[in-house]
Design a protein around this motif. Structure first.
Motif, mmCIF file in Angstrom:
data_model
loop_
_atom_site.group_PDB
_atom_site.id
_atom_site.type_symbol
_atom_site.label_atom_id
_atom_site.label_comp_id
_atom_site.label_asym_id
_atom_site.label_seq_id
_atom_site.Cartn_x
_atom_site.Cartn_y
_atom_site.Cartn_z
ATOM 1 N N VAL A 132 1.755 -8.618 -5.333
ATOM 2 C CA VAL A 132 0.993 -8.874 -4.109
ATOM 3 C C VAL A 132 1.803 -8.531 -2.872
ATOM 4 O O VAL A 132 1.327 -7.824 -1.964
ATOM 5 C CB VAL A 132 0.544 -10.345 -4.049
ATOM 6 N N PHE A 133 3.041 -9.007 -2.833
ATOM 7 C CA PHE A 133 3.800 -8.919 -1.589
ATOM 8 C C PHE A 133 4.619 -7.639 -1.454
ATOM 9 O O PHE A 133 5.216 -7.410 -0.405
ATOM 10 C CB PHE A 133 4.696 -10.147 -1.444
ATOM 11 N N VAL A 134 4.653 -6.807 -2.484
ATOM 12 C CA VAL A 134 5.280 -5.489 -2.362
ATOM 13 C C VAL A 134 4.193 -4.406 -2.323
ATOM 14 O O VAL A 134 4.000 -3.748 -1.299
ATOM 15 C CB VAL A 134 6.273 -5.232 -3.517
ATOM 16 N N LEU A 135 3.453 -4.256 -3.424
ATOM 17 C CA LEU A 135 2.384 -3.257 -3.440
ATOM 18 C C LEU A 135 1.283 -3.604 -2.439
ATOM 19 O O LEU A 135 0.800 -2.745 -1.705
ATOM 20 C CB LEU A 135 1.788 -3.152 -4.848
ATOM 21 N N GLY A 136 0.876 -4.876 -2.431
ATOM 22 C CA GLY A 136 -0.212 -5.285 -1.546
ATOM 23 C C GLY A 136 0.140 -5.137 -0.085
ATOM 24 O O GLY A 136 -0.667 -4.665 0.721
ATOM 25 N N ARG A 137 1.341 -5.524 0.263
ATOM 26 C CA ARG A 137 1.768 -5.410 1.659
ATOM 27 C C ARG A 137 1.808 -3.947 2.099
ATOM 28 O O ARG A 137 1.361 -3.603 3.199
ATOM 29 C CB ARG A 137 3.141 -6.052 1.825
ATOM 30 N N ALA A 138 2.337 -3.075 1.223
ATOM 31 C CA ALA A 138 2.421 -1.652 1.571
ATOM 32 C C ALA A 138 1.027 -1.046 1.736
ATOM 33 O O ALA A 138 0.766 -0.317 2.697
ATOM 34 C CB ALA A 138 3.203 -0.909 0.493
ATOM 35 N N ALA A 139 0.128 -1.343 0.799
ATOM 36 C CA ALA A 139 -1.228 -0.792 0.885
ATOM 37 C C ALA A 139 -1.958 -1.331 2.107
ATOM 38 O O ALA A 139 -2.682 -0.599 2.792
ATOM 39 C CB ALA A 139 -2.009 -1.125 -0.388
ATOM 40 N N HIS A 140 -1.768 -2.614 2.394
ATOM 41 C CA HIS A 140 -2.411 -3.220 3.566
ATOM 42 C C HIS A 140 -1.900 -2.577 4.855
ATOM 43 O O HIS A 140 -2.677 -2.311 5.781
ATOM 44 C CB HIS A 140 -2.138 -4.716 3.577
ATOM 45 N N ALA A 141 -0.602 -2.300 4.914
ATOM 46 C CA ALA A 141 -0.019 -1.675 6.101
ATOM 47 C C ALA A 141 -0.559 -0.275 6.318
ATOM 48 O O ALA A 141 -0.616 0.213 7.456
ATOM 49 C CB ALA A 141 1.500 -1.640 5.975
ATOM 50 N N GLU A 142 -0.986 0.372 5.239
ATOM 51 C CA GLU A 142 -1.544 1.724 5.345
ATOM 52 C C GLU A 142 -3.039 1.718 5.625
ATOM 53 O O GLU A 142 -3.682 2.772 5.629
ATOM 54 C CB GLU A 142 -1.254 2.495 4.054
ATOM 55 N N GLY A 143 -3.615 0.523 5.839
ATOM 56 C CA GLY A 143 -5.013 0.435 6.225
ATOM 57 C C GLY A 143 -5.982 0.109 5.117
ATOM 58 O O GLY A 143 -7.189 0.093 5.344
ATOM 59 N N GLU A 144 -5.476 -0.161 3.915
ATOM 60 C CA GLU A 144 -6.358 -0.519 2.810
ATOM 61 C C GLU A 144 -6.922 -1.918 3.053
ATOM 62 O O GLU A 144 -6.180 -2.868 3.272
ATOM 63 C CB GLU A 144 -5.585 -0.498 1.491
ATOM 64 N N THR A 145 -8.242 -2.041 3.030
ATOM 65 C CA THR A 145 -8.881 -3.343 3.273
ATOM 66 C C THR A 145 -9.597 -3.883 2.053
ATOM 67 O O THR A 145 -9.879 -5.079 1.975
ATOM 68 C CB THR A 145 -9.915 -3.231 4.409
ATOM 69 N N GLY A 146 -9.919 -2.997 1.097
ATOM 70 C CA GLY A 146 -10.676 -3.448 -0.064
ATOM 71 C C GLY A 146 -12.171 -3.433 0.154
ATOM 72 O O GLY A 146 -12.933 -3.750 -0.755
ATOM 73 N N ASP A 147 -12.598 -3.069 1.349
ATOM 74 C CA ASP A 147 -14.028 -3.010 1.642
ATOM 75 C C ASP A 147 -14.563 -1.687 1.129
ATOM 76 O O ASP A 147 -14.258 -0.627 1.674
ATOM 77 C CB ASP A 147 -14.264 -3.120 3.147
ATOM 78 N N ILE A 148 -15.379 -1.724 0.068
ATOM 79 C CA ILE A 148 -15.879 -0.492 -0.519
ATOM 80 C C ILE A 148 -16.780 0.271 0.442
ATOM 81 O O ILE A 148 -16.985 1.463 0.291
ATOM 82 C CB ILE A 148 -16.654 -0.773 -1.828
ATOM 83 N N ASP A 149 -17.299 -0.428 1.467
ATOM 84 C CA ASP A 149 -18.148 0.261 2.438
ATOM 85 C C ASP A 149 -17.350 1.171 3.348
ATOM 86 O O ASP A 149 -17.884 2.023 4.034
ATOM 87 C CB ASP A 149 -18.894 -0.773 3.277
ATOM 88 N N ALA A 150 -16.024 0.995 3.339
ATOM 89 C CA ALA A 150 -15.179 1.816 4.202
ATOM 90 C C ALA A 150 -14.840 3.165 3.577
ATOM 91 O O ALA A 150 -14.182 3.975 4.164
ATOM 92 C CB ALA A 150 -13.871 1.076 4.516
ATOM 93 N N ARG A 151 -15.310 3.385 2.335
ATOM 94 C CA ARG A 151 -15.010 4.628 1.656
ATOM 95 C C ARG A 151 -16.233 5.545 1.635
ATOM 96 O O ARG A 151 -17.354 5.073 1.680
ATOM 97 C CB ARG A 151 -14.548 4.368 0.203
ATOM 98 N N PRO A 152 -16.046 6.849 1.505
ATOM 99 C CA PRO A 152 -17.182 7.762 1.388
ATOM 100 C C PRO A 152 -17.981 7.453 0.144
ATOM 101 O O PRO A 152 -17.460 7.001 -0.855
ATOM 102 C CB PRO A 152 -16.509 9.143 1.290
ATOM 103 N N GLN A 153 -19.282 7.759 0.207
ATOM 104 C CA GLN A 153 -20.107 7.618 -0.976
ATOM 105 C C GLN A 153 -19.711 8.639 -2.039
ATOM 106 O O GLN A 153 -19.847 8.396 -3.216
ATOM 107 C CB GLN A 153 -21.592 7.799 -0.615
ATOM 108 N N THR A 154 -19.221 9.812 -1.584
ATOM 109 C CA THR A 154 -18.622 10.748 -2.501
ATOM 110 C C THR A 154 -17.158 10.874 -2.103
ATOM 111 O O THR A 154 -16.836 11.073 -0.939
ATOM 112 C CB THR A 154 -19.299 12.130 -2.409
ATOM 113 N N ALA A 155 -16.282 10.734 -3.061
ATOM 114 C CA ALA A 155 -14.857 10.733 -2.767
ATOM 115 C C ALA A 155 -14.193 11.943 -3.399
ATOM 116 O O ALA A 155 -13.604 11.876 -4.446
ATOM 117 C CB ALA A 155 -14.216 9.440 -3.294
ATOM 118 N N PRO A 156 -14.341 13.102 -2.795
ATOM 119 C CA PRO A 156 -13.860 14.348 -3.381
ATOM 120 C C PRO A 156 -12.368 14.499 -3.276
ATOM 121 O O PRO A 156 -11.702 13.829 -2.491
ATOM 122 C CB PRO A 156 -14.574 15.409 -2.539
ATOM 123 N N VAL A 157 -11.838 15.414 -4.041
ATOM 124 C CA VAL A 157 -10.415 15.707 -3.983
ATOM 125 C C VAL A 157 -10.145 17.168 -3.661
ATOM 126 O O VAL A 157 -9.026 17.532 -3.349
ATOM 127 C CB VAL A 157 -9.746 15.349 -5.319
#
Length: 331
Positions: A304-329
């Protein structure tokens, strides 16, 4: 048509589209909408420029931009296993980190209740006698508490424990939306039950047996329940005090990460169930049992406090609505 004037007027839109395409993996919901709108607009611009026949270089650049934008808008999803990996490496730990103060406060409160109940029972013989007949309590302390962990085969017991704990966590999380009270009730009930068991064991000189059997799996198991209760209480509090957001919008925004927490806790509780079913009653060296539980808890907190903190600092919120409906690469 004066192509230079046309290009100067629309170049900001082209550059903005190029910027969004380059950042396609990290777009917010509003930026995804903007990407789609710009893709449609620039496609029209490409048609205009191509029909003029005046600048093949510009036509080629715009064609490439539109192609990359089309890929960003309509491209295929990454393989499912990559979505699963991303969920457990970024999304789930980021949500846990973002909501850490809710479940940390919940954890401390629950532990305080359990310790208070245990101390109250351990130092007051009249309370112990009021819980049940002396012979029943003696049987519980001498045999029943320890036998609980070995009376069923390890694998089936682990499955049973996993199912039960997942249900408790689900109750604490989902029912929290009803103004927090059901989540608080589930948490309080579990805390009191643990306190009663601990108080009875300590009152009869079996405190070492209690700790030796409850800590190996209980550290991770109860942390998962505390997380579920904390997130559930957060949901309930969102209904009570949504802030500047409309109540339904606020609830939806908090409910989506809560669903992710529920999915992630299934795995956490599976691990604690394995420890309870295969370690707690079957590893007979007390320090080794407890060490396994401590290692599992430390790994979870580091997660939580290593991976989670890093991902949170990069703007990851966990809100699936914040992602595209299609997530291409591709692009």
């Amino acid at each position: 048509m004066d192509l230079d004037v046309f290009a100067a007027a629309h170049r900001p839109s082209w550059e903005r589209l190029d910027h969004l395409v380059r950042r396609r993996r990290r777009l917010s919901g509003a930026e995804v909408d903007e990407l789609v709108e710009l893709y449609q607009r620039v496609s029209t611009h490409l048609s205009v420029v191509r029909s003029s026949g005046q600048d093949p270089v510009l036509v080629g650049w715009l064609s490439g931009l539109v192609a990359r934008a089309r890929s960003a808008v309509t491209g295929a999803h990454e393989p499912a296993w990559r979505d699963v990996v991303r969920f457990f490496v970024r999304t789930f730990p980021a949500i846990l980190y973002r909501l850490r103060w809710w479940w940390i406060t919940t954890s401390l409160s629950a532990v305080a209740v359990s310790v208070g109940v245990a101390v109250w029972i351990a130092v007051n013989p009249e309370v112990t006698s009021a819980i049940g007949p002396p012979e029943q309590i003696r049987a519980y302390v001498e045999n029943d508490f320890a036998n609980y962990y070995v009376e069923h085969p390890g694998a089936s017991f682990a499955a049973q424990v996993w199912t039960n704990n997942a249900w408790v966590a689900a109750q604490a999380l989902i029912f929290g939306v009803f103004l927090c009270l059901p989540a608080v009730y589930v948490l309080l009930l579990n805390s009191v039950n643990i306190g009663v068991a601990g108080g009875l064991m300590f009152a009869h000189g079996k405190g070492d047996v209690f700790l030796g059997l409850i800590l190996p799996h209980g550290l991770l198991e109860m942390t998962a329940v505390f997380v579920a209760a904390g997130v559930g209480i957060k949901l309930g509090w969102t209904v009570i005090a949504p802030g500047a957001r409309p109540r339904l919008q606020a609830l939806a925004e908090e409910a989506r990460p809560a669903i992710a927490v529920a999915l992630g806790l299934v795995v956490v509780l599976f691990v604690s169930g394995l420890i309870e079913g295969l370690v707690t009653g079957w590893v007979h060296i007390t320090w080794l049992r407890i060490s396994i539980g401590v290692v599992a808890e430390v790994l979870f907190l580091a997660y939580v406090f290593v991976l989670g903190r890093a991902a949170h600092a990069e703007g990851e919120t966990g809100d699936i609505d914040a992602r595209p409906q299609t997530a291409p690469v591709a692009g």
